[in-house]
Design a protein around this motif. Structure first.
Motif, PDB file in Angstrom:
ATOM      1  N   ILE A  56       8.366   3.530   1.514  1.00  0.00           N
ATOM      2  CA  ILE A  56       7.214   3.343   0.626  1.00  0.00           C
ATOM      3  C   ILE A  56       5.977   3.019   1.451  1.00  0.00           C
ATOM      4  O   ILE A  56       4.896   3.562   1.213  1.00  0.00           O
ATOM      5  N   LEU A  57       6.121   2.128   2.418  1.00  0.00           N
ATOM      6  CA  LEU A  57       4.991   1.792   3.284  1.00  0.00           C
ATOM      7  C   LEU A  57       4.466   3.047   3.983  1.00  0.00           C
ATOM      8  O   LEU A  57       3.260   3.306   3.987  1.00  0.00           O
ATOM      9  N   ILE A  99       7.169   0.291 -10.403  1.00  0.00           N
ATOM     10  CA  ILE A  99       5.771  -0.084 -10.165  1.00  0.00           C
ATOM     11  C   ILE A  99       4.871   0.576 -11.207  1.00  0.00           C
ATOM     12  O   ILE A  99       3.971  -0.075 -11.760  1.00  0.00           O
ATOM     13  N   SER A 100       5.113   1.842 -11.501  1.00  0.00           N
ATOM     14  CA  SER A 100       4.285   2.571 -12.465  1.00  0.00           C
ATOM     15  C   SER A 100       4.289   1.914 -13.836  1.00  0.00           C
ATOM     16  O   SER A 100       3.283   1.930 -14.537  1.00  0.00           O
ATOM     17  N   ARG A 101       5.399   1.315 -14.216  1.00  0.00           N
ATOM     18  CA  ARG A 101       5.476   0.622 -15.517  1.00  0.00           C
ATOM     19  C   ARG A 101       4.575  -0.603 -15.564  1.00  0.00           C
ATOM     20  O   ARG A 101       4.295  -1.132 -16.627  1.00  0.00           O
ATOM     21  N   HIS A 102       4.130  -1.068 -14.405  1.00  0.00           N
ATOM     22  CA  HIS A 102       3.294  -2.273 -14.323  1.00  0.00           C
ATOM     23  C   HIS A 102       1.956  -1.980 -13.649  1.00  0.00           C
ATOM     24  O   HIS A 102       1.279  -2.886 -13.166  1.00  0.00           O
ATOM     25  N   ASP A 131      17.951  -1.526 -11.093  1.00  0.00           N
ATOM     26  CA  ASP A 131      17.736  -0.212 -10.509  1.00  0.00           C
ATOM     27  C   ASP A 131      16.968  -0.225  -9.187  1.00  0.00           C
ATOM     28  O   ASP A 131      16.689   0.826  -8.626  1.00  0.00           O
ATOM     29  N   LEU A 132      16.655  -1.407  -8.644  1.00  0.00           N
ATOM     30  CA  LEU A 132      16.043  -1.478  -7.316  1.00  0.00           C
ATOM     31  C   LEU A 132      17.074  -1.719  -6.220  1.00  0.00           C
ATOM     32  O   LEU A 132      16.747  -1.655  -5.038  1.00  0.00           O
ATOM     33  N   TYR A 133      18.318  -1.990  -6.603  1.00  0.00           N
ATOM     34  CA  TYR A 133      19.377  -2.202  -5.610  1.00  0.00           C
ATOM     35  C   TYR A 133      19.909  -0.854  -5.146  1.00  0.00           C
ATOM     36  O   TYR A 133      20.265  -0.002  -5.965  1.00  0.00           O
ATOM     37  N   ASN A 134      19.977  -0.641  -3.824  1.00  0.00           N
ATOM     38  CA  ASN A 134      20.473   0.617  -3.240  1.00  0.00           C
ATOM     39  C   ASN A 134      19.742   1.824  -3.821  1.00  0.00           C
ATOM     40  O   ASN A 134      20.344   2.853  -4.090  1.00  0.00           O
ATOM     41  N   ALA A 135      18.445   1.677  -4.016  1.00  0.00           N
ATOM     42  CA  ALA A 135      17.670   2.705  -4.697  1.00  0.00           C
ATOM     43  C   ALA A 135      16.751   3.444  -3.735  1.00  0.00           C
ATOM     44  O   ALA A 135      16.258   2.872  -2.766  1.00  0.00           O
ATOM     45  N   LEU A 159      11.755   6.550  -5.056  1.00  0.00           N
ATOM     46  CA  LEU A 159      11.346   7.010  -6.376  1.00  0.00           C
ATOM     47  C   LEU A 159      11.638   5.959  -7.455  1.00  0.00           C
ATOM     48  O   LEU A 159      10.827   5.746  -8.358  1.00  0.00           O
ATOM     49  N   ALA A 160      12.769   5.267  -7.356  1.00  0.00           N
ATOM     50  CA  ALA A 160      13.091   4.222  -8.334  1.00  0.00           C
ATOM     51  C   ALA A 160      12.070   3.092  -8.258  1.00  0.00           C
ATOM     52  O   ALA A 160      11.673   2.529  -9.289  1.00  0.00           O
TER      53      ALA A 160
END
Length: 168
Positions: free
Chosen positions: A122-123, A101-104, A88-92, A95-96
């Motif tokens: 994000i930066l 990140i929130s899960r970790h 789910d980080l590919y072409n995301a 928010l994805a």
């Protein structure tokens, strides 16, 4: 603020190293690093290790160019950090990335290895547009490695300080 739980105190954002063009019949997802990308990935990984930038965990897009970059990064460490790969980080959108990140977030230091434009967005969100633009005026470069430290005194809109940015 995109994180629900408290974010990690150190966050590393890395865009995959330079990839080659897709070969006939090859999908974008399967593009590998080109010679420059292999050199970039190794160079940035070696510099990050020498500077003591050691994430506890790597969160990596499953796209081949990201897996190839992660392989170089992991090889630079005598004791490589734990790595997890996410489709789910590919072409995301960003928010994805925030969700992964929130899960970790319980980890002290997390590294995300993914794609543009998400890395750039994000930066900008985490350190502010002025800092992001001054750091990468031409956009987030391939193999760009941002080191962000949580600033507990900052306003909620800019919760991190950009403490370093490695590039080739």
């Amino acid at each position: 603020m995109p994180f629900l739980p408290p974010p990690p105190s150190r966050l590393y954002l890395m865009r995959h190293a330079q990839s080659g063009w897709a070969l006939p019949g090859q999908t974008d997802f399967d593009r590998s690093l080109d010679e420059t990308g292999v050199m970039e990935a190794s160079l940035i990984a070696t510099r990050a290790e020498a500077l003591g930038y050691r994430p506890e965990i790597l969160l990596v897009s499953t796209a081949r160019r990201c897996r190839d970059t992660a392989r170089s990064f992991l090889a630079a460490f005598a004791e490589p950090p734990e790595a997890h790969y996410f489709d789910d980080l590919y072409n995301a959108p960003p928010l994805a990335y925030y969700e992964v990140i929130s899960r970790h977030a319980a980890r002290r230091s997390v590294m995300v290895l993914g794609h543009n434009p998400a890395m750039e967005e994000i930066l900008e969100t985490l350190v502010g547009q002025n800092v992001a633009t001054a750091t990468a005026p031409d956009g987030y470069p391939t193999a760009g490695f941002a080191v962000l430290s949580q600033d507990r005194e900052a306003e909620a809109t800019d919760p991190f300080l950009l403490t370093d940015f490695l590039r080739r």
